[in-house]
Design a protein around this motif. Structure first.
Motif, PDB file in Angstrom:
ATOM      1  N   VAL A 177       7.081  -1.094  11.784  1.00 29.02           N
ATOM      2  CA  VAL A 177       7.191   0.196  12.474  1.00 29.02           C
ATOM      3  C   VAL A 177       6.267   0.226  13.686  1.00 29.02           C
ATOM      4  N   GLN A 178       5.016  -0.186  13.500  1.00 27.57           N
ATOM      5  CA  GLN A 178       4.051  -0.170  14.607  1.00 27.57           C
ATOM      6  C   GLN A 178       4.548  -0.985  15.798  1.00 27.57           C
ATOM      7  N   SER A 179       5.227  -2.081  15.540  1.00 25.68           N
ATOM      8  CA  SER A 179       5.701  -2.950  16.619  1.00 25.68           C
ATOM      9  C   SER A 179       6.702  -2.266  17.551  1.00 25.68           C
ATOM     10  N   THR A 180       7.272  -1.152  17.123  1.00 26.51           N
ATOM     11  CA  THR A 180       8.267  -0.434  17.931  1.00 26.51           C
ATOM     12  C   THR A 180       7.651   0.699  18.751  1.00 26.51           C
ATOM     13  N   LEU A 181       6.372   0.993  18.513  1.00 24.16           N
ATOM     14  CA  LEU A 181       5.778   2.189  19.111  1.00 24.16           C
ATOM     15  C   LEU A 181       5.202   1.925  20.497  1.00 24.16           C
ATOM     16  N   PRO A 182       5.412   2.863  21.420  1.00 20.05           N
ATOM     17  CA  PRO A 182       4.800   2.731  22.747  1.00 20.05           C
ATOM     18  C   PRO A 182       3.314   3.094  22.684  1.00 20.05           C
ATOM     19  N   ALA A 183       2.606   2.809  23.748  1.00 17.45           N
ATOM     20  CA  ALA A 183       1.197   3.195  23.847  1.00 17.45           C
ATOM     21  C   ALA A 183       1.072   4.696  23.603  1.00 17.45           C
ATOM     22  N   GLY A 184       0.020   5.093  22.908  1.00 16.22           N
ATOM     23  CA  GLY A 184      -0.233   6.503  22.647  1.00 16.22           C
ATOM     24  C   GLY A 184       0.437   7.041  21.398  1.00 16.22           C
ATOM     25  N   ARG A 185       1.171   6.195  20.679  1.00 22.28           N
ATOM     26  CA  ARG A 185       1.832   6.626  19.446  1.00 22.28           C
ATOM     27  C   ARG A 185       1.301   5.798  18.290  1.00 22.28           C
ATOM     28  N   SER A 186       1.273   6.400  17.113  1.00 27.66           N
ATOM     29  CA  SER A 186       0.818   5.700  15.920  1.00 27.66           C
ATOM     30  C   SER A 186       1.663   6.150  14.736  1.00 27.66           C
ATOM     31  N   TYR A 187       1.298   5.679  13.543  1.00 31.07           N
ATOM     32  CA  TYR A 187       2.077   5.975  12.341  1.00 31.07           C
ATOM     33  C   TYR A 187       1.147   5.973  11.130  1.00 31.07           C
ATOM     34  N   THR A 188       1.654   6.511  10.044  1.00 34.14           N
ATOM     35  CA  THR A 188       1.019   6.357   8.742  1.00 34.14           C
ATOM     36  C   THR A 188       2.121   6.363   7.687  1.00 34.14           C
ATOM     37  N   THR A 189       1.905   5.628   6.631  1.00 35.52           N
ATOM     38  CA  THR A 189       2.901   5.576   5.565  1.00 35.52           C
ATOM     39  C   THR A 189       2.941   6.919   4.844  1.00 35.52           C
ATOM     40  N   ALA A 190       4.139   7.475   4.703  1.00 33.05           N
ATOM     41  CA  ALA A 190       4.326   8.737   3.981  1.00 33.05           C
ATOM     42  C   ALA A 190       4.864   8.468   2.575  1.00 33.05           C
ATOM     43  N   GLU A 191       5.691   7.436   2.443  1.00 32.13           N
ATOM     44  CA  GLU A 191       6.293   7.125   1.151  1.00 32.13           C
ATOM     45  C   GLU A 191       6.500   5.619   1.074  1.00 32.13           C
ATOM     46  N   LEU A 192       6.169   5.062  -0.082  1.00 31.66           N
ATOM     47  CA  LEU A 192       6.323   3.629  -0.317  1.00 31.66           C
ATOM     48  C   LEU A 192       6.968   3.451  -1.680  1.00 31.66           C
ATOM     49  N   HIS A 193       8.082   2.732  -1.706  1.00 32.13           N
ATOM     50  CA  HIS A 193       8.768   2.459  -2.971  1.00 32.13           C
ATOM     51  C   HIS A 193       8.814   0.951  -3.164  1.00 32.13           C
ATOM     52  N   VAL A 194       8.171   0.475  -4.229  1.00 28.32           N
ATOM     53  CA  VAL A 194       8.044  -0.966  -4.481  1.00 28.32           C
ATOM     54  C   VAL A 194       8.753  -1.322  -5.787  1.00 28.32           C
ATOM     55  N   ASN A 195       9.499  -2.412  -5.745  1.00 28.08           N
ATOM     56  CA  ASN A 195      10.115  -2.993  -6.934  1.00 28.08           C
ATOM     57  C   ASN A 195       9.598  -4.416  -7.079  1.00 28.08           C
ATOM     58  N   ILE A 196       8.899  -4.692  -8.171  1.00 28.16           N
ATOM     59  CA  ILE A 196       8.426  -6.045  -8.460  1.00 28.16           C
ATOM     60  C   ILE A 196       9.415  -6.639  -9.455  1.00 28.16           C
ATOM     61  N   VAL A 197      10.042  -7.750  -9.080  1.00 30.32           N
ATOM     62  CA  VAL A 197      11.107  -8.307  -9.912  1.00 30.32           C
ATOM     63  C   VAL A 197      10.712  -9.614 -10.593  1.00 30.32           C
ATOM     64  N   ARG A 198       9.540 -10.150 -10.249  1.00 34.43           N
ATOM     65  CA  ARG A 198       9.097 -11.406 -10.852  1.00 34.43           C
ATOM     66  C   ARG A 198       7.570 -11.436 -10.806  1.00 34.43           C
ATOM     67  N   PRO A 199       6.909 -11.828 -11.889  1.00 36.13           N
ATOM     68  CA  PRO A 199       5.449 -11.902 -11.869  1.00 36.13           C
ATOM     69  C   PRO A 199       4.965 -13.087 -11.033  1.00 36.13           C
ATOM     70  N   ALA A 200       3.743 -12.982 -10.555  1.00 37.30           N
ATOM     71  CA  ALA A 200       3.129 -14.055  -9.773  1.00 37.30           C
ATOM     72  C   ALA A 200       1.732 -14.332 -10.316  1.00 37.30           C
ATOM     73  N   SER A 201       1.233 -15.513  -9.981  1.00 35.70           N
ATOM     74  CA  SER A 201      -0.135 -15.895 -10.329  1.00 35.70           C
ATOM     75  C   SER A 201      -0.671 -16.762  -9.200  1.00 35.70           C
ATOM     76  N   HIS A 202      -1.899 -17.254  -9.356  1.00 38.32           N
ATOM     77  CA  HIS A 202      -2.461 -18.112  -8.308  1.00 38.32           C
ATOM     78  C   HIS A 202      -1.684 -19.426  -8.196  1.00 38.32           C
ATOM     79  N   ARG A 203      -0.934 -19.785  -9.221  1.00 38.96           N
ATOM     80  CA  ARG A 203      -0.118 -21.002  -9.182  1.00 38.96           C
ATOM     81  C   ARG A 203       1.192 -20.802  -8.411  1.00 38.96           C
ATOM     82  N   THR A 204       1.530 -19.560  -8.121  1.00 40.57           N
ATOM     83  CA  THR A 204       2.773 -19.260  -7.403  1.00 40.57           C
ATOM     84  C   THR A 204       2.730 -19.818  -5.987  1.00 40.57           C
TER      85      THR A 204
END
Length: 179
Positions: free
Chosen positions: A106-133
Motif C-alpha cells: 500500500v505504501q508503495s502507491t502513495l504520493p509524498a505527503g500521504r501515509s497509511y495504517t493498518t485498520a484490519e488484518l485477516h491472517v490464515n496460517i495453513v501450515r506450521p513452520a519451524s527454524h528448519r523450514t
C-alpha cells in the motif's frame, strides 16, 4: 520485479548487508527525511540504507527484499525465539511478516505527503513452520487503492512454492500532518 534465481537465504543476507552498507541503522525516520518522498521512495531509501529501517526487522529476522508500485516482497527466516509454547512458529510472526508486506505494498502507491495504517488484518496460517523450514517469503499486492482506504492481499511461501499462510488487509490512507 522478479528477484534473481538465487538462494533465498543469500538474498535476505544481501538485503540486510546492502541496507547497513548504505549507512542504514534501525530507528525511526524523521519527518524532514520523508519530506517530498513518495511511499515507494521511502521504502527504497530503507532498502539502500539512506533511511533507517524498522527495529523490528532484526527482532523478527525479516527484511524488505523488493518493492514496486503496488507490490512489496518481505522475507523472514523463523528462529527458535519466534516459537510458541508448542514448538512451532508463533502466529504473531506470520502476522508481522504478512502485515509488513501488505502495508508496504500500500505504501508503495502513495504520493509524498500521504501515509497509511493498518485498520484490519485477516491472517490464515495453513501450515506450521519451524527454524528448519528455512526462509519464508511474503509477497503483498494492492487490490484497491482509494483516497481513504486501500486493500491488499499477500501469501507466505517457501522456496518450493509451498503455501504457509495468506492474508488480507484494509488500510486507512491519510494526509501526513505537517509539523
Amino acid at each position: 520485479m522478479p528477484l534473481p534465481s538465487i538462494d533465498w537465504t543469500a538474498q535476505q543476507k544481501a538485503a540486510r548487508q546492502r541496507s547497513i552498507a548504505g549507512g542504514g541503522k534501525p530507528g525511526l525516520t524523521r519527518m524532514e527525511q520523508l519530506a517530498g518522498k513518495s511511499g515507494r521512495e521511502v521504502l527504497e531509501g530503507m532498502m539502500s540504507g539512506e533511511l533507517p529501517y524498522p527495529p523490528m526487522n532484526e527482532t523478527m529476522n525479516m527484511w524488505l527484499l523488493g518493492v514496486d508500485i503496488g507490490r512489496a516482497i518481505f522475507q523472514g527466516i523463523p528462529l527458535p525465539q519466534h516459537y510458541n509454547p508448542l514448538g512451532t512458529v508463533h502466529g504473531g510472526w506470520f502476522a508481522t511478516l504478512l502485515d509488513s508486506a501488505l502495508g508496504c505494498a500500500v505504501q508503495s502507491t502513495l504520493p509524498a505527503g500521504r501515509s497509511y495504517t493498518t485498520a484490519e488484518l485477516h491472517v490464515n496460517i495453513v501450515r506450521p513452520a519451524s527454524h528448519r523450514t528455512g526462509p519464508l517469503r511474503a509477497i503483498g499486492t494492492v487490490i484497491h487503492g482509494g483516497r481513504q482506504l486501500a486493500t491488499a492481499e499477500a501469501r507466505v511461501e517457501d522456496e518450493k512454492g509451498q503455501l504457509y499462510a495468506h492474508a488480507t488487509a484494509t488500510c486507512f490512507v491519510f494526509d501526513v500532518p505537517m509539523a
